[in-house]
Enzyme design. Sequence first.
Site, PDB file in Angstrom:
ATOM      1  N   HIS A 270       0.869  -1.190   0.000  1.00 27.39           N
ATOM      2  CA  HIS A 270       0.000   0.000   0.000  1.00 27.39           C
ATOM      3  C   HIS A 270       0.900   1.232   0.000  1.00 27.39           C
ATOM      4  O   HIS A 270       1.477   1.588   1.031  1.00 27.39           O
ATOM      5  CB  HIS A 270      -0.891   0.019   1.238  1.00 27.39           C
TER       6      HIS A 270
ATOM      7  N   HIS B 168       1.439   5.402  -1.818  1.00 28.11           N
ATOM      8  CA  HIS B 168       1.010   6.514  -2.671  1.00 28.11           C
ATOM      9  C   HIS B 168       2.248   7.102  -3.339  1.00 28.11           C
ATOM     10  O   HIS B 168       3.168   7.568  -2.654  1.00 28.11           O
ATOM     11  CB  HIS B 168       0.327   7.594  -1.826  1.00 28.11           C
ATOM     12  N   LEU B 169       2.259   7.097  -4.665  1.00 32.02           N
ATOM     13  CA  LEU B 169       3.372   7.670  -5.414  1.00 32.02           C
ATOM     14  C   LEU B 169       3.018   9.017  -6.035  1.00 32.02           C
ATOM     15  O   LEU B 169       3.900   9.697  -6.560  1.00 32.02           O
ATOM     16  CB  LEU B 169       3.843   6.705  -6.504  1.00 32.02           C
TER      17      LEU B 169
ATOM     18  N   ASN C  85      -5.713   7.039  -6.112  1.00 32.79           N
ATOM     19  CA  ASN C  85      -6.472   8.258  -5.809  1.00 32.79           C
ATOM     20  C   ASN C  85      -5.762   9.520  -6.302  1.00 32.79           C
ATOM     21  O   ASN C  85      -5.439  10.423  -5.548  1.00 32.79           O
ATOM     22  CB  ASN C  85      -6.791   8.356  -4.314  1.00 32.79           C
TER      23      ASN C  85
ATOM     24  N   LYS D 203      -9.389  -0.702  -5.424  1.00 34.65           N
ATOM     25  CA  LYS D 203      -9.414   0.029  -4.159  1.00 34.65           C
ATOM     26  C   LYS D 203     -10.785   0.649  -3.924  1.00 34.65           C
ATOM     27  O   LYS D 203     -11.320   1.347  -4.779  1.00 34.65           O
ATOM     28  CB  LYS D 203      -8.354   1.134  -4.167  1.00 34.65           C
TER      29      LYS D 203
ATOM     30  N   HIS E 296     -10.364   0.935   2.278  1.00 31.99           N
ATOM     31  CA  HIS E 296     -10.164   1.940   3.328  1.00 31.99           C
ATOM     32  C   HIS E 296     -11.363   1.813   4.258  1.00 31.99           C
ATOM     33  O   HIS E 296     -12.461   2.255   3.931  1.00 31.99           O
ATOM     34  CB  HIS E 296     -10.086   3.343   2.721  1.00 31.99           C
TER      35      HIS E 296
ATOM     36  N   HIS F 260      -4.394  -0.599   6.237  1.00 35.10           N
ATOM     37  CA  HIS F 260      -3.949   0.275   7.329  1.00 35.10           C
ATOM     38  C   HIS F 260      -4.837   0.158   8.573  1.00 35.10           C
ATOM     39  O   HIS F 260      -5.431   1.128   9.027  1.00 35.10           O
ATOM     40  CB  HIS F 260      -3.802   1.724   6.882  1.00 35.10           C
TER      41      HIS F 260
ATOM     42  N   LEU G 116      -4.897   9.490   7.916  1.00 38.59           N
ATOM     43  CA  LEU G 116      -6.208   8.848   7.957  1.00 38.59           C
ATOM     44  C   LEU G 116      -6.062   7.415   7.472  1.00 38.59           C
ATOM     45  O   LEU G 116      -5.490   7.202   6.392  1.00 38.59           O
ATOM     46  CB  LEU G 116      -7.214   9.609   7.086  1.00 38.59           C
TER      47      LEU G 116
ATOM     48  N   ASP H 267       1.416   2.655   3.533  1.00 35.30           N
ATOM     49  CA  ASP H 267       0.569   3.829   3.326  1.00 35.30           C
ATOM     50  C   ASP H 267       1.417   5.096   3.320  1.00 35.30           C
ATOM     51  O   ASP H 267       0.970   6.169   3.752  1.00 35.30           O
ATOM     52  CB  ASP H 267      -0.542   3.921   4.379  1.00 35.30           C
TER      53      ASP H 267
ATOM     54  N   HIS I 136       2.958  14.551   1.100  1.00 34.22           N
ATOM     55  CA  HIS I 136       2.377  15.870   0.858  1.00 34.22           C
ATOM     56  C   HIS I 136       3.491  16.885   1.084  1.00 34.22           C
ATOM     57  O   HIS I 136       4.363  16.672   1.938  1.00 34.22           O
ATOM     58  CB  HIS I 136       1.228  16.169   1.827  1.00 34.22           C
TER      59      HIS I 136
ATOM     60  N   ALA J  23      -3.881  14.899   5.206  1.00 35.75           N
ATOM     61  CA  ALA J  23      -3.625  13.661   5.949  1.00 35.75           C
ATOM     62  C   ALA J  23      -2.628  12.804   5.190  1.00 35.75           C
ATOM     63  O   ALA J  23      -2.802  12.533   4.005  1.00 35.75           O
ATOM     64  CB  ALA J  23      -4.926  12.897   6.148  1.00 35.75           C
TER      65      ALA J  23
END
Length: 348
Positions: free
Chosen positions: A14, A16-17, A42, A100, A137, A175, A220, A248, A252, A264
Amino acid sequence: MMTRLTLRRPDDWHVHLRDGAMLAGVLPETARHFGRAIIMPNLVPPVVTGADARAYRDRIMAALPKGMDFTPLMTLYLTEATDPADLARAAAEGLITAVKLYPAGATTNSQSGVRNFDNVMPVLEKMAEIGLPLCIHGEVTAAHVDIFDREQVFLETVLDPLRARIPALKVTLEHITTSQGIDYVANASGDIAGTITTHHLMINRNHMLVGGIRPHYYCLPVAKRASHQQALRKAAISGNSRFFLGTDSAPHTDETKESACGCAGVFSATNTLSCLAHVFEEEGALDRLEGFTSLFGPARYGLPVASQTITLEKRDTAVPYPAKIDTGAGPVTLFDPGHPLYWHVLDA
């Protein structure tokens, strides 16, 4: 005392790229240690079709620095307009590894997520038929539910009824942050597993709130009580193959984290393995780290275990991780466990 540990090369189930300049900045941090990763869909706009997934995979591979060996495992973002036939084609082609599910409004860029589960039943039934995993999620978004209770309420009011309705559906509860989530995955019948993040093993809500608000610990699902953190640790070191690593890691820029309404997400790709070795050593379970990072995830997704290995070594002095990663999108603060880390990954 163990000071050196060799593992099959880990995977991240899990991560995020992001995209664009942020993708180019953070991808090397994941690819340095992880051979494969489940890529979250996302984006804005989200990755909802097979064509979207192919295009995103191509952008990831184009951003991968020369000489790095990394395989992105693509996912589709489930919406109430998802076409079951398109999804099935993407799975048959080997283009996607999972789908997802974001409840609408649950987290970053989840506005296109599911509001009415009746509207996605044809898609979920097709997924059960072809054996395609659903990554969830697991939080409700109703305004009357306290943010610290959202995961527990989701288990009772959404996940359990959904799995009863489609018992053949292969589910990964992502998560996990609560003891209730751990108990559910450990004890439920059927095809279910759960991922646990690096940061939820190392922090609880006191770390985020006591002595001042620390925005880089805000994520989150939000970190819970220390008792829940201990339940996560117990599950991670248990050797139960239903539990494995999904960082996860969610970058940011500092500007968007350190604001009146901060985003988050915790970015941990760079130092995750050092953090995990620290946790497993504290718990007297270094011999079970490989299962959590490298063995149970591939078994879950029907993939071979990595043939390569990595070696971690415990230093006498702290590993000098940078406070921030500079990206073309702006600086991203690295997860700070709040104490020195002495385990590091040896260069190949």
